[in-house]
Design an enzyme around this catalytic site. Structure first.
Site, PDB file in Angstrom:
ATOM      1  N   LYS A 192       0.857  -1.236   0.191  1.00 37.17           N
ATOM      2  CA  LYS A 192      -0.065  -0.088   0.026  1.00 37.17           C
ATOM      3  C   LYS A 192       0.913   1.221   0.076  1.00 37.17           C
ATOM      4  O   LYS A 192       0.515   2.110  -0.710  1.00 37.17           O
ATOM      5  CB  LYS A 192      -0.868   0.088   1.120  1.00 37.17           C
ATOM      6  CG  LYS A 192      -2.128  -1.114   1.089  1.00 37.17           C
ATOM      7  CD  LYS A 192      -2.821  -0.976   2.404  1.00 37.17           C
ATOM      8  CE  LYS A 192      -4.138  -1.761   2.278  1.00 37.17           C
ATOM      9  NZ  LYS A 192      -3.862  -3.380   1.924  1.00 37.17           N
TER      10      LYS A 192
ATOM     11  N   GLN B 253      -5.192  -2.661   9.514  1.00 35.35           N
ATOM     12  CA  GLN B 253      -4.790  -3.736   8.997  1.00 35.35           C
ATOM     13  C   GLN B 253      -5.364  -4.971   9.549  1.00 35.35           C
ATOM     14  O   GLN B 253      -5.222  -5.111  10.836  1.00 35.35           O
ATOM     15  CB  GLN B 253      -3.453  -4.125   8.836  1.00 35.35           C
ATOM     16  CG  GLN B 253      -2.980  -5.143   7.861  1.00 35.35           C
ATOM     17  CD  GLN B 253      -3.481  -5.374   6.454  1.00 35.35           C
ATOM     18  OE1 GLN B 253      -3.747  -4.307   5.937  1.00 35.35           O
ATOM     19  NE2 GLN B 253      -4.046  -6.572   6.181  1.00 35.35           N
TER      20      GLN B 253
ATOM     21  N   ASP C  47     -11.036   1.966   3.747  1.00 39.35           N
ATOM     22  CA  ASP C  47     -11.372   0.652   3.259  1.00 39.35           C
ATOM     23  C   ASP C  47     -13.002   0.438   2.718  1.00 39.35           C
ATOM     24  O   ASP C  47     -13.439  -0.126   2.169  1.00 39.35           O
ATOM     25  CB  ASP C  47     -11.135  -0.263   4.240  1.00 39.35           C
ATOM     26  CG  ASP C  47     -10.101  -1.184   4.350  1.00 39.35           C
ATOM     27  OD1 ASP C  47      -9.422  -1.059   2.925  1.00 39.35           O
ATOM     28  OD2 ASP C  47      -9.364  -1.535   5.250  1.00 39.35           O
TER      29      ASP C  47
END
Length: 297
Positions: A52, A96, A119
């Site tokens: 990322k 995460q 997200d």
């Protein structure tokens, strides 16, 4: 010949567009920043987070990294989440997953500022998706379902009126992709199959599109899909390759099934790169909304 839906190539095009948009934002005095919180040192999570930040460097987004040890408490994690909520340099961020055992993941997700939910998985943002059957949505969208739809759009695959069979009811895609596919802009009909579905193969054989997101290596066989179907291979499993002597990533679709399709996404190299690109897109769109609100757009 079946068309290979090349997620790497499409993601590269998307990232080039995002890079240009980031440059315009910076010229207007707004610098997008992506934050990540990694708890522990799970090899898969470490690699995923590193990817990322590599993507951020590619398009010019600032990276903001937070790491905690595997024995971090709920309060430790919550404190970092609140820090990122209040950090003006952090446009959007992710926590995460999975978090260490004993940590209530949903409670941590609830603490995320919905406007910074890169997200697109905060309950508020999912609720907005439920409410908005038509028209534009100005809240972050779930990255993996969005990546699937963008990949199909890139190859001019129209889902209007099509039958879509989704395998797996996980929150990352199974439970969320139906919300996006049934919006008027897409207009598909969706069947969600899971462990309680009586005849999964019957549903698969009737589908124009199969989205395999079970995490069961090679589950989708050639005799389970109709000729000319589109296969999106989303599930990921690690399978030991005896000949190579190492672990390999395998998707849910048996490669032999590709020959029966009109189009298919490889795994790896299909939906995965699109998911990462959509994370960046969410952050850039957040920054653009901020610039507009501040009169800089």
């Amino acid at each position: 010949m079946p068309v290979k839906l090349d997620g790497k190539a499409v993601a590269a095009q998307i990232k080039q567009d995002l890079k240009e948009r980031v440059e315009r934002l910076k010229a207007a005095g707004v610098e997008p920043g992506l934050g990540t919180l990694l708890v522990g040192s799970d090899p898969g999570s470490v690699k995923y987070v590193a990817g990322k930040h590599a993507d951020c460097a590619e398009v010019g987004i600032r990276s903001i990294k937070h790491e905690l040890p595997a024995d971090a408490t709920f309060d430790d994690i919550a404190a970092v989440v609140r820090e990122m909520n209040g950090d003006p340099a952090c446009t959007g961020y992710i926590v995460q997953l999975p978090l260490p055992k004993g940590i209530d993941q949903n409670a941590i997700i609830d603490l995320i500022d919905p406007a910074k939910d890169a997200d697109g998985m905060h309950p508020y943002n999912l609720g907005e998706l439920v409410l908005h059957v038509k028209g534009d949505i100005d809240t972050p969208l779930p990255c993996t379902p969005r990546g699937c739809i963008e990949l199909l759009n890139a190859y001019d695959i129209d889902l209007d009126g099509k039958e879509v069979c989704v395998l797996g009811r996980g929150i990352t895609i199974g439970r969320t992709i139906g919300l996006m596919l049934t919006r008027r802009a897409v207009n598909a009909t969706v069947t969600l199959c899971h462990t309680g579905t009586r005849d999964v193969v019957d549903h698969m054989r009737r589908a124009d599109v199969v989205v395999a997101a079970m995490g069961s290596a090679g589950f989708v066989k050639p005799d389970m899909v109709k000729d000319g179907a589109v296969l999106l291979d989303v599930g990921v499993s690690r399978v030991y390759d005896e000949e190579a002597g190492r672990w390999r990533v395998r998707g849910d679709v048996d490669k032999a099934a590709h020959e029966k399709t009109s189009a298919y996404s490889p795994n790896p190299g299909g939906v995965g790169p699109m998911t990462r690109a959509m994370l960046l897109a969410n952050v850039v769109e957040m920054a653009e909304r901020r610039a507009k609100a501040e009169g800089r757009a």
